[in-house]
Structures are given as structure tokens and as C-alpha cells.
Design a protein around this motif. Sequence first.
Motif, PDB file in Angstrom:
ATOM      1  N   UNK A  21       0.824  -1.211   0.000  1.00  0.00           N
ATOM      2  CA  UNK A  21       0.000   0.000   0.000  1.00  0.00           C
ATOM      3  C   UNK A  21       0.850   1.248   0.000  1.00  0.00           C
ATOM      4  N   UNK A  22       1.899   1.262   0.805  1.00  0.00           N
ATOM      5  CA  UNK A  22       2.819   2.408   0.836  1.00  0.00           C
ATOM      6  C   UNK A  22       3.471   2.597  -0.541  1.00  0.00           C
ATOM      7  N   UNK A  23       3.924   1.491  -1.144  1.00  0.00           N
ATOM      8  CA  UNK A  23       4.620   1.588  -2.431  1.00  0.00           C
ATOM      9  C   UNK A  23       3.697   2.150  -3.518  1.00  0.00           C
ATOM     10  N   UNK A  24       2.450   1.718  -3.520  1.00  0.00           N
ATOM     11  CA  UNK A  24       1.511   2.223  -4.518  1.00  0.00           C
ATOM     12  C   UNK A  24       1.248   3.708  -4.320  1.00  0.00           C
ATOM     13  N   UNK A  25       1.074   4.121  -3.074  1.00  0.00           N
ATOM     14  CA  UNK A  25       0.836   5.546  -2.814  1.00  0.00           C
ATOM     15  C   UNK A  25       2.070   6.374  -3.163  1.00  0.00           C
ATOM     16  N   UNK A  26       3.247   5.852  -2.855  1.00  0.00           N
ATOM     17  CA  UNK A  26       4.475   6.581  -3.180  1.00  0.00           C
ATOM     18  C   UNK A  26       4.650   6.738  -4.686  1.00  0.00           C
ATOM     19  N   UNK A  27       4.073   5.802  -5.453  1.00  0.00           N
ATOM     20  CA  UNK A  27       4.154   5.887  -6.915  1.00  0.00           C
ATOM     21  C   UNK A  27       3.034   6.750  -7.496  1.00  0.00           C
ATOM     22  N   UNK A  28       2.216   7.339  -6.635  1.00  0.00           N
ATOM     23  CA  UNK A  28       1.186   8.253  -7.097  1.00  0.00           C
ATOM     24  C   UNK A  28      -0.183   7.647  -7.275  1.00  0.00           C
ATOM     25  N   UNK A  29      -0.382   6.407  -6.836  1.00  0.00           N
ATOM     26  CA  UNK A  29      -1.666   5.742  -7.011  1.00  0.00           C
ATOM     27  C   UNK A  29      -2.548   5.916  -5.764  1.00  0.00           C
ATOM     28  N   UNK A  30      -3.845   5.755  -5.955  1.00  0.00           N
ATOM     29  CA  UNK A  30      -4.799   5.857  -4.849  1.00  0.00           C
ATOM     30  C   UNK A  30      -5.050   4.469  -4.273  1.00  0.00           C
ATOM     31  N   UNK A  31      -5.124   4.404  -2.947  1.00  0.00           N
ATOM     32  CA  UNK A  31      -5.363   3.146  -2.247  1.00  0.00           C
ATOM     33  C   UNK A  31      -6.446   3.377  -1.204  1.00  0.00           C
ATOM     34  N   UNK A  32      -7.396   2.462  -1.116  1.00  0.00           N
ATOM     35  CA  UNK A  32      -8.395   2.457  -0.052  1.00  0.00           C
ATOM     36  C   UNK A  32      -8.490   1.025   0.465  1.00  0.00           C
ATOM     37  N   UNK A  33      -8.544   0.863   1.789  1.00  0.00           N
ATOM     38  CA  UNK A  33      -8.563  -0.460   2.400  1.00  0.00           C
ATOM     39  C   UNK A  33      -9.950  -0.738   2.976  1.00  0.00           C
ATOM     40  N   UNK A  34     -10.644  -1.722   2.431  1.00  0.00           N
ATOM     41  CA  UNK A  34     -11.942  -2.139   2.948  1.00  0.00           C
ATOM     42  C   UNK A  34     -11.737  -3.056   4.149  1.00  0.00           C
ATOM     43  N   UNK A  35     -12.482  -2.792   5.222  1.00  0.00           N
ATOM     44  CA  UNK A  35     -12.309  -3.556   6.454  1.00  0.00           C
ATOM     45  C   UNK A  35     -13.585  -3.467   7.280  1.00  0.00           C
ATOM     46  N   UNK A  36     -13.664  -4.249   8.344  1.00  0.00           N
ATOM     47  CA  UNK A  36     -14.756  -4.118   9.290  1.00  0.00           C
ATOM     48  C   UNK A  36     -14.608  -2.787  10.038  1.00  0.00           C
ATOM     49  N   UNK A  37     -15.709  -2.156  10.433  1.00  0.00           N
ATOM     50  CA  UNK A  37     -15.631  -0.818  11.029  1.00  0.00           C
ATOM     51  C   UNK A  37     -14.690  -0.702  12.217  1.00  0.00           C
ATOM     52  N   UNK A  38     -14.696  -1.675  13.121  1.00  0.00           N
ATOM     53  CA  UNK A  38     -13.856  -1.562  14.314  1.00  0.00           C
ATOM     54  C   UNK A  38     -12.371  -1.664  13.987  1.00  0.00           C
ATOM     55  N   UNK A  39     -12.031  -2.132  12.789  1.00  0.00           N
ATOM     56  CA  UNK A  39     -10.632  -2.302  12.405  1.00  0.00           C
ATOM     57  C   UNK A  39     -10.071  -1.068  11.713  1.00  0.00           C
ATOM     58  N   UNK A  40     -10.928  -0.103  11.414  1.00  0.00           N
ATOM     59  CA  UNK A  40     -10.488   1.090  10.679  1.00  0.00           C
ATOM     60  C   UNK A  40      -9.330   1.817  11.365  1.00  0.00           C
ATOM     61  N   UNK A  41      -9.327   1.973  12.715  1.00  0.00           N
ATOM     62  CA  UNK A  41      -8.183   2.648  13.334  1.00  0.00           C
ATOM     63  C   UNK A  41      -6.853   1.931  13.103  1.00  0.00           C
ATOM     64  N   UNK A  42      -6.880   0.608  13.043  1.00  0.00           N
ATOM     65  CA  UNK A  42      -5.644  -0.133  12.765  1.00  0.00           C
ATOM     66  C   UNK A  42      -5.149   0.159  11.355  1.00  0.00           C
ATOM     67  N   UNK A  43      -6.081   0.248  10.415  1.00  0.00           N
ATOM     68  CA  UNK A  43      -5.715   0.564   9.032  1.00  0.00           C
ATOM     69  C   UNK A  43      -5.106   1.957   8.948  1.00  0.00           C
ATOM     70  N   UNK A  44      -5.764   2.930   9.547  1.00  0.00           N
ATOM     71  CA  UNK A  44      -5.285   4.310   9.418  1.00  0.00           C
ATOM     72  C   UNK A  44      -4.006   4.542  10.218  1.00  0.00           C
ATOM     73  N   UNK A  45      -3.772   3.772  11.273  1.00  0.00           N
ATOM     74  CA  UNK A  45      -2.507   3.878  12.020  1.00  0.00           C
ATOM     75  C   UNK A  45      -1.313   3.604  11.124  1.00  0.00           C
ATOM     76  N   UNK A  46      -1.521   2.785  10.106  1.00  0.00           N
ATOM     77  CA  UNK A  46      -0.437   2.458   9.181  1.00  0.00           C
ATOM     78  C   UNK A  46      -0.342   3.458   8.038  1.00  0.00           C
ATOM     79  N   UNK A  47      -1.153   4.508   8.073  1.00  0.00           N
ATOM     80  CA  UNK A  47      -1.051   5.558   7.075  1.00  0.00           C
ATOM     81  C   UNK A  47      -1.833   5.309   5.805  1.00  0.00           C
ATOM     82  N   UNK A  48      -2.777   4.369   5.826  1.00  0.00           N
ATOM     83  CA  UNK A  48      -3.597   4.091   4.653  1.00  0.00           C
ATOM     84  C   UNK A  48      -5.054   4.438   4.941  1.00  0.00           C
ATOM     85  N   UNK A  49      -5.805   4.909   3.948  1.00  0.00           N
ATOM     86  CA  UNK A  49      -7.209   5.255   4.163  1.00  0.00           C
ATOM     87  C   UNK A  49      -8.059   4.003   4.333  1.00  0.00           C
ATOM     88  N   UNK A  50      -9.018   4.057   5.245  1.00  0.00           N
ATOM     89  CA  UNK A  50      -9.882   2.911   5.532  1.00  0.00           C
ATOM     90  C   UNK A  50     -11.282   3.134   4.978  1.00  0.00           C
TER      91      UNK A  50
END
Length: 400
Positions: A21-50
Motif C-alpha cells: 500500500x505504501x509503495x503504490x501511494x508513493x508511486x502516485x496511485x490511490x489506495x483504499x482499504x476495505x475492512x470491518x468498522x472496528x478495524x479502521x483505526x488499525x488501518x489508518x494507524x499504518x497511514x492508509x485510508x480505511x
Amino acid sequence: MKVLFATWSMQGHYNPLVPLGWALRAAGHEVVVACHPSFAPTVTQAGLPALPAGPDVDVLDVLKGRLSKRNWAAGPPPPDGVPDAKRRLLGLRIGVDSADAMADDVLAFARSWRPDLVVFEPNAFVGPLAATLLGIPSVRLLWTVDFTARLGELEAELMEPMASRFGLTTIGALGTVTLDPCPPRLQVADDLPRHPFRYVPYNGPAVLPDWLREPPSRPRVCVTWGTSLDGLGLDHMVLAPRVVEALADLDVETVVAVTDRQRDLFPDPPANVRHIGPVPLQPLLATCDAVVQQGGGGTTMTALAAGVPQLVVPHMPDQIFNARHLEATGASRTLTADEATVDGLRDAVHALLTDPGHRDAAAGLRAESDARPTPAQTVALLERLARDGSLPEPSSNPSR
């Protein structure tokens, strides 16, 4: 390029997605991570949109209930008792239920956002479902030995209720292509389209402790039992206290990397224990001469990337699967729970520390891992796949 990632709510499944996810964003691409609602903070802690999707599902709670009904979860399995492929894969029904709960929200978003590509971890079946319905490629990103490689044999049976809801018979659960981080000696041998991918450890947010900045004065052994067993309430499978006891008489420094809650399992640690509690695994293993663990994917692959010999004491089917493949490379030893007595553990760790064959095999796996394409180098392959659906020739996958 827009890339939809999919995961279910366990860190060990999500963390290996993060470097790509980091590599794709660094190359200029958009990334969104689908997850269960309670897991969203874990996703965003890593710097990716949930993308929180569906009603919340406590995966650990559901899994805990299902495991309590299985004989192999109530205690150690028989010495040669790996469940057959069908029994193992039917355990993935929880992944299907998880995907079904997320599906409507993920599909509504995807039809509006119009991703070019889906990347999913092997249990996040909402990923290939969305890709199939949208007519776009999907990429299955492994984090360890391919435990679900034979899923195709049972996909129709497993996926039927969810697939039929969307007018499908199958969802393409193995994806268009698999990114495989395992060196050839560790891979499952099959005909699936696989491309090499370097495992870059990400074990979650961490702060480097002062003591870890100092080189150890004697051999350092990491003892860890992952996080899943703690979350599942299976403390009877956490043999780390017995390992610490076994190492007490060896001339080693023991570092016990466990959760905060598990500290209470070590009321009176011996003098050679340097630390008990959370510690960032990647920098720790870079300083270690051996690791003793339960066979979880994250620990197995992080230790492989560090070139550290491993002693694995597995309980669960996926752990047993990992342990057997790893032991065949010479980079590890395996003990069943029955064999993991204090004496058995001490002898096995001593062998890891003194047998150059284990060190050489572990160093060889690390060199093979380092030669695989990084996440950044893999971006071009994904761009090509999204652009015209083509791929370079799959990498060879020799029989083991």
C-alpha cells in the motif's frame, strides 16, 4: 490507478498488505482499504485510508466460538494429526461470513469509485468478489506459506451462499495472480500463477526501546507466541513460559516478546531474561541468534527476512503447515506440544545455536528473500495488470 485493498479484522492478515500500500501511494496511485468498522483505526494507524464496511464483525470472537468446538483447538493435535485439506479449508467459512457482511457496502463504494485493481489477503474474500463483479483483475497477496492454495477444490462449496446472492457460482477466490513472498524452497508446488514478492516486515506501530540499541553480550534468543492466541483466549497453547524455563540454564539472553496481558504468565522470570512485553519484532530479530515461536505467519516470515534459525511449536493447522514447510528447508526445528518439554526445548534451542547447518539454511533463505522484487518494484507489474490484464511469464515454482 485506483487500487482497492481488502482485509478482515486481524492484524496478522492486514500488516503484510501495508508495505505494498505504501509503495503504490508513493508511486502516485490511490489506495483504499476495505475492512470491518472496528478495524479502521488499525488501518489508518499504518497511514492508509480505511473504508469501514458492513455491520461490525468481531472476527476473533466468532473464531473463538468456532474453535472451542474443534478437538484440535482444545489441546495439542496428535503427533501426525494435520487435518486433511478439506477439513482445513472448511475452517475458512468464517472468512466467507466476514466477506458477506462487508459485501454490500464494498460493492456500493467500488461501483462509485471504480477501482482498476483489487489487492486482498487470502481470507478477505470480499476482494475477489468485488473484482469478479466489476470485471477487473485481483491480486492475492500471501504473507507466508500458501495454506489456502487448494481452495479452488472447495470454492464452489464454500462460497455458494454468498456467490449465489450476487448471481455467481464462484468468485475467483484465488485471484488473477498470487504475489508469493516465499523463497522457492519454501513455496507450495502447484500450477497457480505466482509472481515473486519480497516480504517486508511491518509488525505495527512501535517505538525502539533503549536496550535494543545495544548489541547483546551473549547469544540472544527471542521467545514469542504471536498475538492471535492471546486474542482467542487460548493461553493453554502459549508455551512461552515453559520455553523461558528451559532457557534459564543456557548462556543466552532471553527476550520475551508478548502482549501486555501475557506478562502475567511470567511471574518469576529467571535472571537471563532481558525483557518481557511488547517489542518491535523486526529490529529485535535482527539482533537475535534464534527465535522460539508458535508458527504464525508474521513471526515466521519476519524471522526468515532476518535470517534467524527458528524453533516452532505449532498447535493450529496453519501453524503446523508453516512449521513443516519451514523445517524442510533446514532453517528450523519443530517440536509437537507433547515433545516440547523443558528438556526437549532446551536441547532444540541448543542445537539451533550450535549447528551451523541451521544458520546456513536460514541465511540462505534470507538471501533468496532479499533477491525477490520489493513492493516498489512490484508496482510496475500491477500497473500492467490493471492496464491491459497481461502479466509477465509466471515465476517457476519447483517441486519441493
